[in-house]
Design an enzyme around this catalytic site. Structure first.
Site, PDB file in Angstrom:
ATOM      1  N   HIS A 224       0.836  -1.197   0.000  1.00 55.01           N
ATOM      2  CA  HIS A 224       0.000   0.000   0.000  1.00 55.01           C
ATOM      3  C   HIS A 224       0.873   1.249   0.000  1.00 55.01           C
ATOM      4  O   HIS A 224       2.014   1.237   0.461  1.00 55.01           O
ATOM      5  CB  HIS A 224      -0.935   0.022   1.216  1.00 55.01           C
ATOM      6  CG  HIS A 224      -0.215   0.136   2.532  1.00 55.01           C
ATOM      7  ND1 HIS A 224       0.477  -0.910   3.111  1.00 55.01           N
ATOM      8  CD2 HIS A 224      -0.066   1.186   3.393  1.00 55.01           C
ATOM      9  CE1 HIS A 224       1.019  -0.522   4.255  1.00 55.01           C
ATOM     10  NE2 HIS A 224       0.700   0.744   4.453  1.00 55.01           N
ATOM     11  N   LEU A 225       0.317   2.331  -0.523  1.00 57.86           N
ATOM     12  CA  LEU A 225       0.905   3.658  -0.448  1.00 57.86           C
ATOM     13  C   LEU A 225      -0.068   4.563   0.295  1.00 57.86           C
ATOM     14  O   LEU A 225      -1.281   4.292   0.333  1.00 57.86           O
ATOM     15  CB  LEU A 225       1.189   4.233  -1.840  1.00 57.86           C
ATOM     16  CG  LEU A 225       2.331   3.632  -2.642  1.00 57.86           C
ATOM     17  CD1 LEU A 225       1.901   2.330  -3.307  1.00 57.86           C
ATOM     18  CD2 LEU A 225       2.813   4.599  -3.720  1.00 57.86           C
TER      19      LEU A 225
END
Length: 390
Positions: A224-225
Site C-alpha cells: 500500500h501507499l
C-alpha cells in the site's frame, strides 16, 4: 480562504470521453474512477500569496477523494474524528511543518511485528482484505486508450483507494494494488506508477503520496501507499539536487536529510517508475529499509531557483531515503521517522513535544535513523553504476 473541509460537496459525476469519470453499475460494487494520461494536470503553480497555494479548481480526482473521505468521516467509519489540526512552522531554514495529532498516537491500530524487510505476506495478520468494504472510496482504472500497459498479466490491473481510518491529515487514504493478490509491502512498478499518476491527477500542490518499506515504519505487511493533503509548502518541493544519472531522472538531494530524488513530468511516468523500482529492488535485495515521498515539485536544479521558477509545479519529485532499519516496537520519542517526517511534515503525539521541539531537536532525532555518511556515499556509487549498467 475556505478550507477543503468546509468546501467539500458531493460531486455530480457524468461519464464523458474527455474527462475522468466514476461509475458503478452495481450499487454493491465500489465506484470506479476511470482516467487516462489526458487527465493529468500539467500547469500547477504554488502561489506565494496563499498558505493553501492552490490556484486551480479541484479536479474530479480531488473532489472524488475529498467528498468520499468526508462522507466516511461523517458516517463514523474512522477511529477518531479529525478536525483542523493545530499546526506551527518550526523556526529555522528547514521550515518543518509540525502538527499536533494526539488521537492518532492513541487510537491507531497496533502495528504488526516486522522482523525482515523481505517478510512474506501473512493472511493471519491484519490486511486490506479484512477491512469494512464501506472504507473503499473507489477503484482507480486506467483507460487502455490512455496508455495502460497491455499484456502484463503478472501485474495487478486495479488500484483500490480506501480511507485510512487513523488519518494523519485531511483526505488521508491508502492506495492498495489489487488487494486479493496479497502482495507484501515491497513497492512495485505498478504501485509506483499509480502513485505518481495520482499526484498528476490532482490540481492541488498539497496532495502527497508516500511509501514505507518494512523496517521503515510500515505498519501493515500488505502492499500500500499513503496519500493525503497538506496545505503547506515543503522544502523538498524545491530543494537543490546533484545529477547522478539524469537521463533516468536520478539525482541526489543536496540538503538534509541525505537521500535520492527522481523527477518526472507527465510524459515520463512509466520510464521513471521503472527506474525507481530498479533502485528500491536493489535496496530490498540488500535489506536496506527505505521511505518514498511523492510531491509536486520544481524541475531538478543544483541551486535554489528564482521566484518565478520556484512557483512551477509541472512535475513530480519522488524522494527515496535509504535508512537504518527499525524492527520490533514502533514507539519512539516525539515522533516516528517515516515518509512524511523525512519530507518535513511532523505529526506529534503529545502537546509538550509539539510545543517545545526545535528544528535542532528534529534534526537530531532524524539523524539517528539515516545511514552513516560513508555507507550512504558507497550506496550512491553502487546505485549510480547499477542504473548506468541497466
Amino acid at each position: 480562504m475556505t478550507s477543503k473541509r468546509s468546501a467539500i460537496v458531493n460531486p455530480i459525476v457524468k461519464p464523458h470521453a474527455s474527462v475522468p469519470h466514476c461509475s458503478s453499475a452495481d450499487p454493491t460494487m465500489p465506484l470506479q474512477f476511470v482516467y487516462s494520461n489526458r487527465d493529468f494536470v500539467t500547469d500547477v503553480h504554488r502561489s506565494s500569496e496563499s498558505r493553501l497555494g492552490v490556484e486551480s479548481p479541484p479536479t474530479k480526482f480531488d473532489t472524488t477523494i475529498q467528498s468520499g473521505w468526508t462522507d466516511r468521516m461523517n458516517r463514523g467509519l474512522f477511529r477518531y474524528h479529525l478536525g483542523d489540526l493545530q499546526t506551527r512552522i518550526l523556526p529555522g531554514p528547514h521550515g518543518y511543518v509540525a502538527q499536533l495529532n494526539i488521537q492518532r498516537g492513541i487510537e491507531r491500530r497496533k502495528p504488526q511485528e516486522i522482523l525482515s524487510i523481505q517478510q512474506e505476506f501473512s493472511a493471519k495478520q491484519f490486511n486490506f482484505n479484512k477491512i469494512n468494504p464501506e472504507e473503499i472510496i473507489f477503484e482507480m482504472i486506467k483507460d487502455a486508450e490512455g496508455g495502460h500497459e497491455k499484456g502484463q498479466v503478472h501485474q495487478p490491473c486495479r488500484m483500490v483507494v480506501l480511507v485510512n481510518v487513523s488519518p494523519l491529515e485531511f483526505g488521508h487514504c491508502l492506495f492498495v494494488p489489487d488487494p486479493s493478490r496479497c502482495l507484501p509491502q515491497v513497492v512495485t512498478r505498478f504501485a509506483l506508477q499509480g502513485g505518481i499518476e495520482s499526484v498528476l491527477l490532482s490540481s492541488d500542490p498539497g496532495f502527497r503520496v508516500g511509501f514505507n518499506s518494512l523496517g521503515a515504519f510500515a505498519s501493515v505487511n500488505h502492499l500500500h501507499l499513503h496519500g493525503y493533503y497538506l496545505d503547506h509548502e515543503l522544502k523538498l518541493e524545491s530543494m537543490p539536487v546533484k545529477p547522478l544519472v539524469p537521463e533516468k531522472g536520478f539525482y541526489r538531494l543536496l540538503d538534509f536529510p541525505a537521500g535520492f530524488l527522481f523527477y518526472t513530468e507527465s510524459e515520463g511516468v512509466e520510464k521513471v517508475a521503472g527506474a525507481i523500482c530498479q533502485v528500491t529492488d536493489f535496496l530490498v535485495d540488500r535489506n536496506i529499509a527505505h521511505n518514498l515521498f511523492l510531491t509536486r515539485g520544481c524541475p531538478p536544479c543544483d541551486r535554489m531557483q528564482n521566484e518565478k521558477d520556484h512557483s512551477s509545479r509541472k512535475g513530480v519529485r519522488i524522494a527515496v531515503w535509504p535508512r537504518a532499519s527499525c524492527f520490533g516496537a514502533k514507539e519512539e520519542s516525539a515522533f516516528n521517522v517515516a515518509l512524511c517526517e523525512l519530507a518535513g511534515h511532523l505529526p506529534f503525539k503529545n502537546k509538550k513535544d509539539y510545543e517545545l521541539t526545535s528544528e535542532r531537536d528534529v534534526i537530531g532525532i532524524i539523524q539517528q535513523y539515516l545511514l552513516p555518511d560513508a555507507e550512504f556515499h558507497t550506496l550512491e556509487q553502487q546505485l549510480t553504476r547499477h542504473l548506468l549498467d541497466l
